[in-house]
Write a protein that holds these residues in place. Structure first.
Motif, PDB file in Angstrom:
ATOM      1  N   ASP A  27      -0.299   7.898  -2.045  1.00 40.41           N
ATOM      2  CA  ASP A  27      -1.020   7.873  -1.383  1.00 40.41           C
ATOM      3  C   ASP A  27      -0.522   7.041   0.110  1.00 40.41           C
ATOM      4  O   ASP A  27      -1.389   7.070   1.356  1.00 40.41           O
ATOM      5  N   ILE A  28       0.579   6.050   0.225  1.00 36.20           N
ATOM      6  CA  ILE A  28       0.585   5.970   1.199  1.00 36.20           C
ATOM      7  C   ILE A  28       1.288   6.876   2.203  1.00 36.20           C
ATOM      8  O   ILE A  28       0.882   6.322   3.543  1.00 36.20           O
ATOM      9  N   TRP A  29       1.837   8.320   1.897  1.00 36.86           N
ATOM     10  CA  TRP A  29       2.110   9.143   2.786  1.00 36.86           C
ATOM     11  C   TRP A  29       0.833   9.629   3.177  1.00 36.86           C
ATOM     12  O   TRP A  29       0.679   9.814   4.409  1.00 36.86           O
ATOM     13  N   ASN A  30      -0.503   9.460   2.850  1.00 37.61           N
ATOM     14  CA  ASN A  30      -1.168  10.194   3.379  1.00 37.61           C
ATOM     15  C   ASN A  30      -2.019   9.745   4.712  1.00 37.61           C
ATOM     16  O   ASN A  30      -2.279   9.875   5.189  1.00 37.61           O
ATOM     17  N   ARG A  31      -1.690   8.135   4.128  1.00 37.77           N
ATOM     18  CA  ARG A  31      -2.197   6.913   4.735  1.00 37.77           C
ATOM     19  C   ARG A  31      -1.361   7.280   6.283  1.00 37.77           C
ATOM     20  O   ARG A  31      -1.814   6.385   7.158  1.00 37.77           O
ATOM     21  N   LEU A  32      -0.298   7.796   6.615  1.00 36.95           N
ATOM     22  CA  LEU A  32       0.846   7.477   7.423  1.00 36.95           C
ATOM     23  C   LEU A  32       0.484   7.975   8.751  1.00 36.95           C
ATOM     24  O   LEU A  32      -0.555   9.458   8.586  1.00 36.95           O
TER      25      LEU A  32
ATOM     26  N   PHE B  76     -11.246   6.625  -1.530  1.00 36.02           N
ATOM     27  CA  PHE B  76      -9.898   6.098  -1.751  1.00 36.02           C
ATOM     28  C   PHE B  76     -10.040   6.110  -3.273  1.00 36.02           C
ATOM     29  O   PHE B  76      -8.665   6.885  -3.543  1.00 36.02           O
ATOM     30  N   LEU B  77     -11.376   5.795  -3.929  1.00 36.74           N
ATOM     31  CA  LEU B  77     -10.967   5.849  -5.454  1.00 36.74           C
ATOM     32  C   LEU B  77     -10.585   7.694  -6.108  1.00 36.74           C
ATOM     33  O   LEU B  77      -9.931   7.597  -6.341  1.00 36.74           O
ATOM     34  N   SER B  78     -11.092   8.344  -5.122  1.00 36.96           N
ATOM     35  CA  SER B  78     -10.691   9.341  -5.777  1.00 36.96           C
ATOM     36  C   SER B  78     -10.120   9.971  -5.404  1.00 36.96           C
ATOM     37  O   SER B  78      -8.729  10.779  -6.765  1.00 36.96           O
ATOM     38  N   GLU B  79      -9.273   9.537  -4.324  1.00 35.08           N
ATOM     39  CA  GLU B  79      -7.284  10.048  -3.919  1.00 35.08           C
ATOM     40  C   GLU B  79      -6.638   9.932  -4.532  1.00 35.08           C
ATOM     41  O   GLU B  79      -5.198  10.306  -4.936  1.00 35.08           O
ATOM     42  N   ILE B  80      -7.186   7.902  -5.103  1.00 33.03           N
ATOM     43  CA  ILE B  80      -5.928   7.348  -5.731  1.00 33.03           C
ATOM     44  C   ILE B  80      -5.909   7.245  -7.445  1.00 33.03           C
ATOM     45  O   ILE B  80      -5.695   7.627  -8.177  1.00 33.03           O
ATOM     46  N   GLY B  81      -6.846   9.016  -8.256  1.00 37.25           N
ATOM     47  CA  GLY B  81      -7.442   9.388  -9.452  1.00 37.25           C
ATOM     48  C   GLY B  81      -8.548   8.472  -9.829  1.00 37.25           C
ATOM     49  O   GLY B  81      -8.194   8.863 -12.029  1.00 37.25           O
TER      50      GLY B  81
ATOM     51  N   VAL C  12       3.833  -3.468   8.964  1.00 35.68           N
ATOM     52  CA  VAL C  12       5.264  -2.946   9.277  1.00 35.68           C
ATOM     53  C   VAL C  12       5.476  -2.179   8.135  1.00 35.68           C
ATOM     54  O   VAL C  12       6.270  -0.950   8.623  1.00 35.68           O
ATOM     55  N   ARG C  13       4.525  -1.771   7.295  1.00 36.24           N
ATOM     56  CA  ARG C  13       5.330  -0.283   6.046  1.00 36.24           C
ATOM     57  C   ARG C  13       4.256   0.829   7.516  1.00 36.24           C
ATOM     58  O   ARG C  13       5.396   1.347   7.395  1.00 36.24           O
ATOM     59  N   GLN C  14       3.705   1.088   8.175  1.00 36.60           N
ATOM     60  CA  GLN C  14       3.400   2.243   8.926  1.00 36.60           C
ATOM     61  C   GLN C  14       4.562   2.240   9.934  1.00 36.60           C
ATOM     62  O   GLN C  14       5.086   3.530   9.862  1.00 36.60           O
TER      63      GLN C  14
ATOM     64  N   ARG D  62       2.161   9.055  -7.610  1.00 36.69           N
ATOM     65  CA  ARG D  62       2.022   8.619  -7.995  1.00 36.69           C
ATOM     66  C   ARG D  62       2.549   7.653  -8.675  1.00 36.69           C
ATOM     67  O   ARG D  62       3.672   8.009  -9.599  1.00 36.69           O
ATOM     68  N   LYS D  63       2.450   5.738  -8.412  1.00 36.39           N
ATOM     69  CA  LYS D  63       2.880   5.329  -9.202  1.00 36.39           C
ATOM     70  C   LYS D  63       3.294   5.901 -11.071  1.00 36.39           C
ATOM     71  O   LYS D  63       2.672   6.368 -11.247  1.00 36.39           O
TER      72      LYS D  63
END
Length: 900
Positions: free
Chosen positions: A667-672, A866-871, A635-637, A472-473
């Motif tokens: 979270d970015i890795w999880n959505r890739l 998603f809120l749970s995923e990002i803590g 773009v990011r994906q 996480r950041k």
């Protein structure tokens, strides 16, 4: 606690009848509930006795109708003088010696003076007491004494169960001392004045030898069991006063301290309500550990005891349930009910009135975890043993030893801190800095080798197969990225020589100021799509360019270099500062099919093969991928998919000297989503801060202060270079100088280290080291505002008070909430909508907030996931509610009530 009617009634009588120094009131309630009242007042002049009584009885009836008068005496000052009556002396807690004294004081709260908290001292006296026998009290004492001695404490165990002694037998004490405490007390009780006693303190104790113990254990037995012993016990009185003012216990405690300088005295008390139980609890004890079997008979007896002990404001009380036949969760439910009832009673007994915590004040006692109960199960090896301690059973008594140890440490810390003047204390606090680990800082004075904390993941990071670092950041990804680029010597030192032949290069990230921007990457994305280019080819060309800029290779000359001539021309024309020409060059290398093959050969021949010849490893580090690649338009994906395809390609082509280290938000890795994503399973790590690493970082930050260093060295010397090898227990003890052991008074309060760690951990289990620095800086700022306050209001065993830490937590939460809004700008409206909401939300309540602020982002179930995923939240199945993580509650200005 409700104000007592006795206090109100006495105040009313005093207000009506006492107006000068010759007037006074003596107001006492007998243990049977009768009022004994004496009033001396000028108001009675010219009133007959019947008139006086009629007046006072009418007053009593109007104030307390149920009260029955006992002896009522009403005089004028002149009448009182003629009878030699004088005003009563203020009660003194030190004069309480018997159960009767306690009972009278307990029924007369109006006569109790406002007492200041007694300063705890070493040795601390802990009485092991039980209302009834057969509950394992003596057994527990032997085990606890042994544990404390193993930990380095000097312990004296005293047998005051004089009518049924057995402590020396339980310890298997050999040889037995010539005398015991009965002989010692008896001689001093009946010795003529001026005659020195013949039995010295040194003759009434023996030592228990414990293999490998760093402390010592001494036992004071009751005495040798014979007819002489029986006669002496029957003739002894626990409240005997010798030398005009000293009690038997005070003389013993002074002499045992002079002889042995113990840390702790443990008393094995007589059961029930009797004179030796009174001595053990009333005269001797700083703390009482009360043993009881979990049944109604024991509960009623202990409640009576607690009612009697109301006058002892300094007595700390803990309960141990023993022996408990069923220690399963269901079996402990009855134990918990009794325990809860006793805790409610104890609130009126003890004076554990240190500051309370705003974030703990609303906790419901019914939700206290069973793990906090002190329970000893029925143990057959103990039941069959002839002597103690019994090997293999120590763990059952460790929690009791921990309570004693904790308070002893607290007193020792107070003693250390109190050796400094008040001004010196504030000087130490002002010297605390708590610097963040900022590998990007321009301030080169920061000694990163002393401040950077290796986590348990560090060794995994060094592994050449590890190519993906998720987190996480705010968990330290960028600090790790910059450590290897800006502070290579420190990184190599932390790696213990494993990276001596490794070259580190930033393939993308903030280390290189001149790099493609978000707009550049947007432009690159459009051109790759329209010109049949690939992101994999782009990343390969970009990597080659970066290696050329850092002089990691040279193009070969002559015939060998002919195939690279066009590639050389294009790269040599790229300026150091990133410009549009730089972007065009990389696009050419990424879209031209012939050049793409040549770039691939260059990576293999010019980088990998040359590194192999020189026995080198090349580490290519990537960071800031979340900030530099827009999510819109895919773009990011696609860009990140291309980067990971490059890694797969290098692995497939056995480019063994090239290693990738890609730092990416979790979270970015999880959505890739891309083909063969499982290639990275086992080759990735998630940056997480275990509690021990987190506490080590806290100690590193605090130890940047030299005055604080000097304090710690007097408690538990841990050189800063040895912090990584220190145990969690040692780290905890060192930090207790900074923030204490518990948040507030009483053993049920949360451990501070645990509190800090849990409050800075989100619901996904991610802990934020950056938030630690902010919390500690905020706590220091708040602590300094207390500089002008009375020092008596401050806890003396720590530098930072609980309220200061709470203030720091609010600062850390506010900053963390700012950061997560920056991370997820699309959720800003939702985050703002949490203001004023409960931190413990039902599904319906959260759905309402979603409906008002985020329904256009995703459906509710997906959004909650998603809120749970990002803590941000976690679902509590038992309560059927969502709990918002503490790290966000204050910053979002939520109401913490009910969040446990």
């Amino acid at each position: 606690m409700q104000e007592n009617w006795q206090i109100l009634l006495k105040q009313e009588i005093t207000n009506q009848y006492v107006h000068n120094s010759q007037e006074w009131v003596n107001f006492n309630i007998s243990t049977s509930g009768l009022l004994n009242l004496t009033i001396v007042s000028d108001h009675f002049i010219n009133l007959s006795i019947p008139q006086r009584k009629e007046e006072i009885f009418n007053l009593l009836k109007s104030q307390v109708p149920h009260l029955s008068p006992g002896f009522v005496s009403l005089y004028t000052p002149q009448e009182a003088d003629s009878l030699n009556l004088s005003a009563p002396q203020a009660s003194n807690t030190a004069s309480l010696q018997t159960w009767q004294d306690l009972a009278i004081q307990a029924t007369n709260p109006q006569n109790q003076p406002q007492l200041t908290q007694r300063e705890p001292q070493i040795p601390r006296t802990i009485t092991f007491y039980s209302f009834k026998g057969g509950v394992g009290r003596t057994t527990a004492l032997t085990h606890v004494a042994s544990i404390l001695a193993m930990r380095g404490r000097k312990v004296v165990a005293v047998d005051l169960d004089l009518e049924a002694p057995g402590l020396s037998t339980a310890f298997n004490l050999k040889p037995q001392p010539k005398y015991g405490i009965v002989d010692y007390f008896y001689e001093r009780s009946y010795l003529p004045e001026g005659v020195e006693p013949s039995i010295s303190i040194a003759e009434i104790f023996g030592e228990v030898r414990i293999p490998n113990a760093t402390g010592r254990l001494f036992v004071v037995p009751a005495g040798s069991l014979n007819l002489d012993y029986v006669s002496k016990v029957d003739d002894l009185h626990a409240n005997t006063v010798i030398d005009g003012y000293q009690s038997l216990w005070s003389v013993f405690k002074r002499e045992i301290y002079e002889q042995l300088k113990p840390d702790i005295l443990l008393i094995d008390s007589r059961t029930g309500i009797n004179q030796w139980g009174a001595l053990s609890l009333i005269q001797a004890a700083d703390e009482a550990i009360i043993f009881l079997f979990p049944n109604e008979q024991n509960k009623q007896g202990i409640e009576l005891l607690l009612q009697s002990l109301q006058g002892l404001k300094d007595l700390s009380i803990n309960f141990v349930f023993s022996p408990v036949p069923d220690v399963t969760k269901s079996g402990l439910s009855k134990v918990k009910q009794i325990w809860q009832s006793l805790l409610n009673s104890i609130k009126t007994v003890t004076s554990e009135n240190y500051e309370t915590d705003e974030d703990e004040a609303d906790l419901d006692n019914s939700q206290t975890p069973i793990e906090e109960l002190l329970v000893v199960p029925y143990l057959l090896p103990i039941a069959l043993a002839d002597s103690y301690p019994v090997q293999g059973t120590q763990d059952y008594y460790t929690k009791i030893a921990n309570l004693i140890d904790e308070k002893t440490d607290e007193i020792k810390r107070s003693n250390i801190l109190n050796t400094n003047t008040i001004d010196e204390r504030w000087t130490i606090i002002e010297s605390l800095q708590f610097p963040e680990v900022d590998a990007d800082a321009a301030d080169q004075k920061q000694d990163l080798s002393r401040l950077f904390q290796r986590t348990t993941d560090f060794e995994k990071f060094l592994d050449n197969t590890t190519c993906l670092i998720r987190g996480r950041k705010g968990t330290g990804k960028t600090a790790l990225y910059l450590l290897f680029l800006k502070h290579k010597s420190v990184a190599q030192q932390l790696a213990h020589g494993r990276l001596d032949n490794t070259i580190f290069l930033s393939a993308h990230g903030r280390f290189k100021n001149s790099r493609p921007s978000r707009d550049d990457f947007d432009f690159i994305h459009q051109n790759l799509r329209s010109n049949s280019g690939t992101w994999e080819a782009f990343w390969r060309a970009y990597l080659l360019l970066r290696c050329h800029q850092e002089n990691l290779f040279k193009f070969p000359k002559g015939k060998k270099g002919e195939k690279f001539s066009e590639l050389k021309r294009i790269i040599n024309n790229v300026k150091e500062k990133w410009q549009s020409e730089s972007t065009q060059a990389l696009l050419e290398l990424s879209t031209n099919s012939e050049l793409r093959l040549i770039v691939k050969d260059a990576i293999n021949i010019l980088l990998n093969e040359e590194a192999k010849k020189n026995s080198q490893k090349l580490w290519f580090l990537y960071d800031d991928l979340d900030e530099d690649f827009p999510e819109r338009g895919g773009v990011r994906q696609q860009a990140l998919t291309g980067l990971f395809q490059l890694v797969q390609s290098c692995d497939a082509n056995r480019l063994t000297e090239i290693r990738f280290k890609i730092f990416l938000r979790e979270d970015i890795w999880n959505r890739l989503s891309f083909d063969n994503k499982s290639h990275f399973t086992g080759r990735d790590i998630i940056l997480q801060w275990a509690k021990i690493d987190f506490l080590r970082l806290a100690l590193r930050q605090a130890r940047q202060s030299e005055p604080f260093n000097n304090l710690v060295d007097r408690v538990v010397p841990i050189p800063i270079e040895s912090i990584d090898q220190a145990t969690e227990e040692a780290i905890d003890k060192a930090l207790e100088i900074l923030w204490g052991s518990r948040r507030r008074g009483g053993n049920r309060a949360k451990n501070v280290s645990r509190w800090v760690y849990e409050r800075l951990t989100d619901s996904s289990g991610t802990t934020f080291p950056r938030s630690l620095s902010i919390l500690l800086k905020g706590a220091k700022e708040q602590e300094l505002t207390y500089k002008e306050q009375s020092s008596s209001k401050l806890r003396t065993d720590r530098l930072l008070q609980g309220k200061s830490l709470e203030f720091g937590l609010k600062k850390a939460s506010e900053k963390r909430c700012e950061e997560i809004k920056e991370e997820y700008p699309d959720l800003t409206k939702f985050f703002d909508s949490l203001k004023g909401k409960l931190a413990f939300l039902s599904k319906e309540q959260l759905q309402t907030v979603w409906q008002e602020s985020a329904h256009d982002i995703a459906d509710f179930e997906e959004f909650a996931s998603f809120l749970s995923e990002i803590g941000i939240i976690e679902w509590r199945e038992k309560e059927k509610r969502y709990k918002v993580a503490d790290i966000y509650v204050y910053g979002f200005e939520m109401i913490r009530q009910g969040a446990v």
